[in-house]
Scaffold this motif. Structure first.
Motif, PDB file in Angstrom:
ATOM      1  N   THR A   1      80.702  51.796 -26.834  1.00  0.00           N
ATOM      2  CA  THR A   1      80.623  51.042 -25.319  1.00  0.00           C
ATOM      3  C   THR A   1      80.865  52.180 -24.177  1.00  0.00           C
ATOM      4  O   THR A   1      80.317  51.654 -22.999  1.00  0.00           O
ATOM      5  CB  THR A   1      81.492  50.059 -25.214  1.00  0.00           C
ATOM      6  OG1 THR A   1      82.904  50.473 -25.343  1.00  0.00           O
ATOM      7  CG2 THR A   1      81.544  48.736 -26.225  1.00  0.00           C
ATOM      8  N   ALA A   2      81.498  53.389 -24.518  1.00  0.00           N
ATOM      9  CA  ALA A   2      81.487  54.155 -23.358  1.00  0.00           C
ATOM     10  C   ALA A   2      80.251  54.882 -22.874  1.00  0.00           C
ATOM     11  O   ALA A   2      79.888  55.508 -21.920  1.00  0.00           O
ATOM     12  CB  ALA A   2      82.613  55.384 -23.789  1.00  0.00           C
TER      13      ALA A   2
ATOM     14  N   SER B   1      83.075  56.553 -17.487  1.00  0.00           N
ATOM     15  CA  SER B   1      83.126  56.519 -18.897  1.00  0.00           C
ATOM     16  C   SER B   1      84.566  57.154 -19.575  1.00  0.00           C
ATOM     17  O   SER B   1      84.789  58.012 -19.253  1.00  0.00           O
ATOM     18  CB  SER B   1      81.843  57.252 -19.583  1.00  0.00           C
ATOM     19  OG  SER B   1      82.149  57.226 -20.933  1.00  0.00           O
ATOM     20  N   PHE B   2      85.163  56.337 -20.455  1.00  0.00           N
ATOM     21  CA  PHE B   2      86.183  56.805 -20.898  1.00  0.00           C
ATOM     22  C   PHE B   2      85.998  57.908 -21.988  1.00  0.00           C
ATOM     23  O   PHE B   2      87.023  58.912 -22.141  1.00  0.00           O
ATOM     24  CB  PHE B   2      86.886  55.658 -21.704  1.00  0.00           C
ATOM     25  CG  PHE B   2      88.699  56.129 -21.931  1.00  0.00           C
ATOM     26  CD1 PHE B   2      89.516  56.258 -21.011  1.00  0.00           C
ATOM     27  CD2 PHE B   2      88.833  56.444 -23.436  1.00  0.00           C
ATOM     28  CE1 PHE B   2      90.775  56.855 -21.422  1.00  0.00           C
ATOM     29  CE2 PHE B   2      90.079  56.843 -23.917  1.00  0.00           C
ATOM     30  CZ  PHE B   2      90.980  56.930 -22.722  1.00  0.00           C
TER      31      PHE B   2
ATOM     32  N   GLN C   1      90.493  52.369 -18.665  1.00  0.00           N
ATOM     33  CA  GLN C   1      91.026  53.357 -17.914  1.00  0.00           C
ATOM     34  C   GLN C   1      92.396  52.754 -17.513  1.00  0.00           C
ATOM     35  O   GLN C   1      93.491  53.267 -17.345  1.00  0.00           O
ATOM     36  CB  GLN C   1      90.351  53.717 -16.875  1.00  0.00           C
ATOM     37  CG  GLN C   1      88.842  54.342 -17.118  1.00  0.00           C
ATOM     38  CD  GLN C   1      89.107  55.765 -17.406  1.00  0.00           C
ATOM     39  OE1 GLN C   1      90.029  56.366 -17.294  1.00  0.00           O
ATOM     40  NE2 GLN C   1      87.732  56.493 -17.283  1.00  0.00           N
ATOM     41  N   ALA C   2      92.438  51.452 -16.830  1.00  0.00           N
ATOM     42  CA  ALA C   2      93.517  51.044 -16.151  1.00  0.00           C
ATOM     43  C   ALA C   2      94.712  50.837 -17.366  1.00  0.00           C
ATOM     44  O   ALA C   2      95.689  51.244 -16.962  1.00  0.00           O
ATOM     45  CB  ALA C   2      93.181  49.496 -15.528  1.00  0.00           C
ATOM     46  N   SER C   3      94.387  50.221 -18.479  1.00  0.00           N
ATOM     47  CA  SER C   3      95.435  49.987 -19.457  1.00  0.00           C
ATOM     48  C   SER C   3      95.684  51.668 -20.027  1.00  0.00           C
ATOM     49  O   SER C   3      97.170  51.559 -19.930  1.00  0.00           O
ATOM     50  CB  SER C   3      94.621  49.433 -20.882  1.00  0.00           C
ATOM     51  OG  SER C   3      94.217  48.413 -20.444  1.00  0.00           O
ATOM     52  N   PHE C   4      95.280  52.406 -20.239  1.00  0.00           N
ATOM     53  CA  PHE C   4      95.595  53.825 -20.665  1.00  0.00           C
ATOM     54  C   PHE C   4      96.498  54.409 -19.376  1.00  0.00           C
ATOM     55  O   PHE C   4      97.659  54.787 -19.653  1.00  0.00           O
ATOM     56  CB  PHE C   4      94.535  54.680 -20.768  1.00  0.00           C
ATOM     57  CG  PHE C   4      94.973  56.087 -21.190  1.00  0.00           C
ATOM     58  CD1 PHE C   4      95.369  56.385 -22.646  1.00  0.00           C
ATOM     59  CD2 PHE C   4      94.983  57.044 -20.465  1.00  0.00           C
ATOM     60  CE1 PHE C   4      95.811  57.548 -22.830  1.00  0.00           C
ATOM     61  CE2 PHE C   4      95.355  58.352 -20.504  1.00  0.00           C
ATOM     62  CZ  PHE C   4      95.728  58.613 -21.729  1.00  0.00           C
TER      63      PHE C   4
END
Length: 222
Positions: free
Chosen positions: A141-142, A156-157, A118-121
Motif C-alpha cells: 500500500t506504500a 510513503s512509509f 507514520q503516526a503509530s510508528f
C-alpha cells in the motif's frame, strides 16, 4: 515453519495473510514463542488474527489488539485484550501503554494509510521495549495513491524506511545536517510488503583488529 502450518489449518474467525509473510514471522517473531511477552497488534480485522497469534506465541503471551471499530471488542478472551481507538491518536496510544506497558513486539496491520502508519510508528517505536521488534505489513500500500503512498512519494512509509539505512549508519555520516538521526536499532529488514525494525538496548560498536599483523599478505590493507 510451524506458523504457516498453523495458518493453513486455521478453522476459527476469518484471517487474511500473504503466504510469503510467514518466513518473516518465523525469523523475527519465532524467538519469542513461549516467552512472557506483550504483543501489540494494530488492526483486528475479523478476529482471526488474534486467534492465530494466541496459538502462535503460546500461553505466556499477552495479545493486545487495537482497532477503531467497536464491534471488534467481541474478540476479547482470557488472553486477548481489545482496545478501541484511532491508531494515529497519541492520547489513545498512550492510554494503551499506560495500561499494558511497553510492548515487546508490534505488528501494524491497521488502516495501511500512510499518515496513520507514520503516526503509530513515531509514537510507539520510541516507547516500546528497548529490545523489541516493530513490523509493518501490507506495505504494498506504500506504493498506492489511495493509501497516501506512491513510488518515491515523500509521505510513503517505504521512503521513510529507506532513510533508516542512513540512520543505522549515522556515526559514519561526515556531513550530517541533522536529518540523519540515531535509530536505536541494530537491524532493518525489508521483504515484499513487510518492513521490520529490530531494536537493541546495547550494541558493541567497537572496531577490533585481531590476529598477528606480521602475517598480513597485503601490508597496505586493513
Amino acid at each position: 515453519m510451524h506458523g504457516y502450518a498453523q495458518f493453513l489449518n486455521h478453522k476459527g474467525r476469518p484471517i487474511h495473510k500473504g503466504a510469503n509473510y510467514f518466513a518473516a514471522y518465523e525469523r523475527h517473531f519465532g524467538p519469542y514463542i513461549n516467552r512472557p511477552i506483550t504483543f501489540l497488534e494494530i488492526g483486528a480485522g475479523n478476529g482471526g488474527s488474534s486467534e492465530f497469534w494466541k496459538g502462535y506465541f503460546g500461553p505466556l503471551a499477552r495479545i493486545v489488539t487495537l482497532d477503531i471499530s467497536p464491534a471488534c471488542k467481541e474478540f476479547e478472551d482470557e488472553q486477548v485484550a481489545v482496545r478501541i481507538g484511532d491508531q494515529s491518536d497519541p492520547a489513545f496510544l498512550q492510554s494503551v501503554l499506560d495500561e499494558f506497558g511497553p510492548p515487546d513486539l508490534i505488528l501494524d496491520d491497521g488502516s495501511h494509510i500512510m499518515a496513520h502508519v507514520q503516526a503509530s510508528f513515531d509514537y510507539l517505536y520510541p516507547r516500546m521495549s528497548r529490545n523489541g521488534v516493530y513490523m509493518v505489513e501490507d506495505m504494498h500500500t506504500a506504493y498506492w495513491d489511495e493509501y497516501g503512498g506512491g513510488l518515491r512519494r515523500p509521505e510513503s512509509f517505504a521512503e521513510r524506511f529507506k532513510s533508516f539505512v542512513d540512520d543505522l549508519n549515522v556515526r559514519f555520516v561526515r556531513e550530517n545536517d541533522g536529518s540523519v538521526k540515531e535509530l536505536g536499532a541494530y537491524s532493518i529488514s525489508a521483504y515484499e510488503s513487510i518492513f521490520v525494525i529490530e531494536k537493541a538496548n546495547f550494541i558493541n560498536k567497537q572496531m577490533m583488529y585481531l590476529g598477528d599483523r606480521s602475517r598480513r599478505v597485503n601490508m597496505g590493507a586493513d
